[in-house]
Design an enzyme around this catalytic site. Structure first.
Site, PDB file in Angstrom:
ATOM      1  N   ASP A  15       9.551  27.498  29.594  1.00  0.00           N
ATOM      2  CA  ASP A  15      10.630  27.374  28.604  1.00  0.00           C
ATOM      3  C   ASP A  15       9.988  27.129  27.238  1.00  0.00           C
ATOM      4  O   ASP A  15       9.228  26.173  27.065  1.00  0.00           O
ATOM      5  CB  ASP A  15      11.547  26.203  28.991  1.00  0.00           C
ATOM      6  CG  ASP A  15      12.805  26.167  28.140  1.00  0.00           C
ATOM      7  OD1 ASP A  15      13.888  25.974  28.698  1.00  0.00           O
ATOM      8  OD2 ASP A  15      12.698  26.301  26.901  1.00  0.00           O
ATOM      9  N   ASP A 108      14.013  32.937  26.170  1.00  0.00           N
ATOM     10  CA  ASP A 108      12.902  31.972  26.065  1.00  0.00           C
ATOM     11  C   ASP A 108      12.565  31.268  27.373  1.00  0.00           C
ATOM     12  O   ASP A 108      11.823  30.302  27.381  1.00  0.00           O
ATOM     13  CB  ASP A 108      13.200  30.946  24.951  1.00  0.00           C
ATOM     14  CG  ASP A 108      13.836  29.667  25.448  1.00  0.00           C
ATOM     15  OD1 ASP A 108      14.725  29.743  26.313  1.00  0.00           O
ATOM     16  OD2 ASP A 108      13.434  28.600  24.957  1.00  0.00           O
ATOM     17  N   GLU A 109      13.088  31.786  28.478  1.00  0.00           N
ATOM     18  CA  GLU A 109      12.969  31.026  29.717  1.00  0.00           C
ATOM     19  C   GLU A 109      12.828  31.963  30.914  1.00  0.00           C
ATOM     20  O   GLU A 109      13.546  32.961  30.997  1.00  0.00           O
ATOM     21  CB  GLU A 109      14.282  30.243  29.856  1.00  0.00           C
ATOM     22  CG  GLU A 109      14.239  29.033  30.685  1.00  0.00           C
ATOM     23  CD  GLU A 109      15.653  28.448  30.821  1.00  0.00           C
ATOM     24  OE1 GLU A 109      15.932  27.880  31.857  1.00  0.00           O
ATOM     25  OE2 GLU A 109      16.470  28.597  29.893  1.00  0.00           O
TER      26      GLU A 109
HETATM   27  P1  TTP Z   1      16.766  26.114  24.879  1.00  0.00           P
HETATM   28  O1  TTP Z   1      15.523  26.450  25.644  1.00  0.00           O
HETATM   29  O2  TTP Z   1      17.837  25.371  25.581  1.00  0.00           O
HETATM   30  O3  TTP Z   1      16.385  25.236  23.616  1.00  0.00           O
HETATM   31  P2  TTP Z   1      15.173  25.353  22.632  1.00  0.00           P
HETATM   32  O4  TTP Z   1      14.166  26.359  23.096  1.00  0.00           O
HETATM   33  O5  TTP Z   1      15.678  25.576  21.254  1.00  0.00           O
HETATM   34  O6  TTP Z   1      14.538  23.907  22.668  1.00  0.00           O
HETATM   35  P3  TTP Z   1      13.715  23.200  23.845  1.00  0.00           P
HETATM   36  O7  TTP Z   1      13.616  24.180  24.973  1.00  0.00           O
HETATM   37  O8  TTP Z   1      12.376  22.877  23.239  1.00  0.00           O
HETATM   38  O9  TTP Z   1      14.492  21.985  24.181  1.00  0.00           O
HETATM   39  O10 TTP Z   1      17.392  27.424  24.292  1.00  0.00           O
HETATM   40  C1  TTP Z   1      16.622  28.526  23.856  1.00  0.00           C
HETATM   41  C2  TTP Z   1      17.259  29.161  22.633  1.00  0.00           C
HETATM   42  O11 TTP Z   1      18.600  29.546  22.930  1.00  0.00           O
HETATM   43  C3  TTP Z   1      17.349  28.240  21.457  1.00  0.00           C
HETATM   44  O12 TTP Z   1      16.171  28.257  20.664  1.00  0.00           O
HETATM   45  C4  TTP Z   1      18.543  28.745  20.727  1.00  0.00           C
HETATM   46  C5  TTP Z   1      19.441  29.323  21.799  1.00  0.00           C
HETATM   47  N1  TTP Z   1      20.544  28.400  22.101  1.00  0.00           N
HETATM   48  C6  TTP Z   1      21.788  28.613  21.518  1.00  0.00           C
HETATM   49  O13 TTP Z   1      21.985  29.599  20.792  1.00  0.00           O
HETATM   50  N2  TTP Z   1      22.809  27.723  21.762  1.00  0.00           N
HETATM   51  C7  TTP Z   1      22.637  26.606  22.540  1.00  0.00           C
HETATM   52  O14 TTP Z   1      23.574  25.821  22.733  1.00  0.00           O
HETATM   53  C8  TTP Z   1      21.346  26.393  23.150  1.00  0.00           C
HETATM   54  C9  TTP Z   1      21.127  25.191  24.025  1.00  0.00           C
HETATM   55  C10 TTP Z   1      20.348  27.310  22.895  1.00  0.00           C
HETATM   56 MG    MG Z   2      13.496  26.407  25.112  1.00  0.00          MG
END
Ligand code: TTP
Ligand code: MG
Length: 358
Positions: A15, A108-109
């Site tokens: 992630d 991203d995952e």
């Molecule tokens: P996440 O992996 O949940 O969050 P992140 O990568 O920004 O932060 P981290 O993993 O370090 O905690 O989500 C990936 C991307 O998806 C995030 O950069 C933006 C998008 N996203 C949204 O558009 N809305 C949301 O509510 C969430 C949680 C994420």
């Molecule tokens: Mg993330």
């Protein structure tokens, strides 16, 4: 699939750290060290925020107005999905070097099943470390990784030491790990589910383990069966990658735009990687090659692709010829060079097999 041992798997969950915000910092280094959030969402809420902004309490899905109140110096940027997709693709290319069992969950995952990878003496932790390093080298972005015997635990593990995390739950650590694990961490436990569990004074998976399967079912319905397994760290879900792959390619986006001479120099490296990746396809997933192809993306984002019929991976000279042909079309510096093969589609394969039987 017979003979598959679901208890003995090695799963990595990757992630990316504050993905959209990290991309912004990558492309605009002047933002480094400042609080940044990505807005532009439909309902006036944030997509994400970098870790500096999170120090002020700024979070994903927070109304922009609230975030600005918490952090008056917050820098707001709009989403740039094309760029996220481009980088996500680069990250996928790194995964493909190590396994073809990849299940992306979002840009991203992803889950990776690396049970069959024998690098580092079969250590999935070292492999995860390598993958993090390669992602950073290729994109400049930081990933967190979780390593565990199943998807449920791997996902929790990748979150455990974020950012820049690497956390492993080895098979013999599972029982100890889940005992004190907050049930809020279980997949799919939302606000309502959590309230329901708390009403029964269930805080940890250890608390859940005291319930019989029947009682869980009576109180929580079908969900109870999943809770029974998850609370013991059991999860049989497979990492499901699309097996009907139509093509395989290796693409490289460069830091600078390259002219023909430089592209020629980059070609061998990309070719070797394509060769390697073809070799990595497991026997049961292998399909005959139909064409080889080369793709160029010019500095101003025009894409051109040249195909050539081949039933095997042609040598590098053939790709050199395709490069000249593709470059000639636009005659402009390129930001991306890709080499690939397209496979016979399953339908024509089926026809082929039928013909052979006759
Ligand atoms: P996440 O992996 O949940 O969050 P992140 O990568 O920004 O932060 P981290 O993993 O370090 O905690 O989500 C990936 C991307 O998806 C995030 O950069 C933006 C998008 N996203 C949204 O558009 N809305 C949301 O509510 C969430 C949680 C994420
Ligand atoms: Mg993330």
């Amino acid at each position: 699939m017979s003979g598959e041992n679901l208890e003995n798997r090695k799963i990595i969950h990757i992630d990316m750290d504050c993905f959209y915000a990290a991309v912004e910092e990558l492309d605009f280094p002047e933002l480094k060290g400042k609080p940044v959030a990505i807005g532009g969402g439909r309902r006036g809420v944030l997509s994400t925020a970098n870790y500096k902004a999170r120090e002020f309490g700024v979070r994903s899905a927070m109304p922009t107005k609230t975030a600005q109140r918490l952090c008056p110096h917050l820098i707001l940027r709009n989403s740039r999905f094309d760029r996220y997709r481009e980088l996500s693709h680069e990250i996928r290319q790194v995964f493909l070097r190590h396994t073809d069992l990849i299940e992306p969950l979002s840009l991203d995952e992803a889950y990776l099943d690396v049970s069959k990878n024998k690098d580092f003496g079969g250590s999935a932790t070292w492999l995860a470390k390598r993958i993090k390093k390669e992602i950073f080298e290729k994109t400049g972005l930081i990933a967190s990784a979780g390593v565990a015997p199943n998807k449920f635990l791997a996902k929790i593990a990748s979150d455990w030491q974020k950012p820049d995390g690497l956390f492993t739950i080895a098979p013999d650590q599972v029982a100890g790990f889940v005992k004190d694990l907050d049930v809020a961490k279980i997949n799919g436990v939302g606000k309502v589910g959590l309230e329901h569990l708390r009403r029964w004074n269930i805080q940890t998976c250890g608390d859940l383990q005291k319930w019989t399967k029947e009682d869980l079912f009576k109180e929580f319905g079908n969900w109870g069966a999943s809770l029974f397994n998850y609370s013991r760290g059991i999860d049989h879900r497979r990492v499901s990658s699309k097996s009907d792959r139509k093509s395989l390619s290796v693409e490289n986006t460069f830091f600078e735009d390259l002219d023909l001479q430089d592209l020629k120099l980059k070609l061998p490296e990309i070719y070797q990687e394509l060769r390697q990746r073809l070799d990595n396809i497991s026997e049961e997933k292998r399909k005959p090659i139909k064409t080889i192809y080369l793709k160029l993306k010019t500095f101003d984002f025009e894409i051109t692709t040249v195909d050539q019929a081949y039933s095997y991976l042609a040598n590098m000279d053939e790709f050199q010829k395709l490069l000249l042909k593709a470059y000639d079309r636009k005659a402009k510096p390129a930001r991306l060079l890709g080499l690939g093969v397209r496979f016979e589609d399953s339908d024509s394969l089926r026809t082929l097999q039928v013909e052979l039987k006759i």
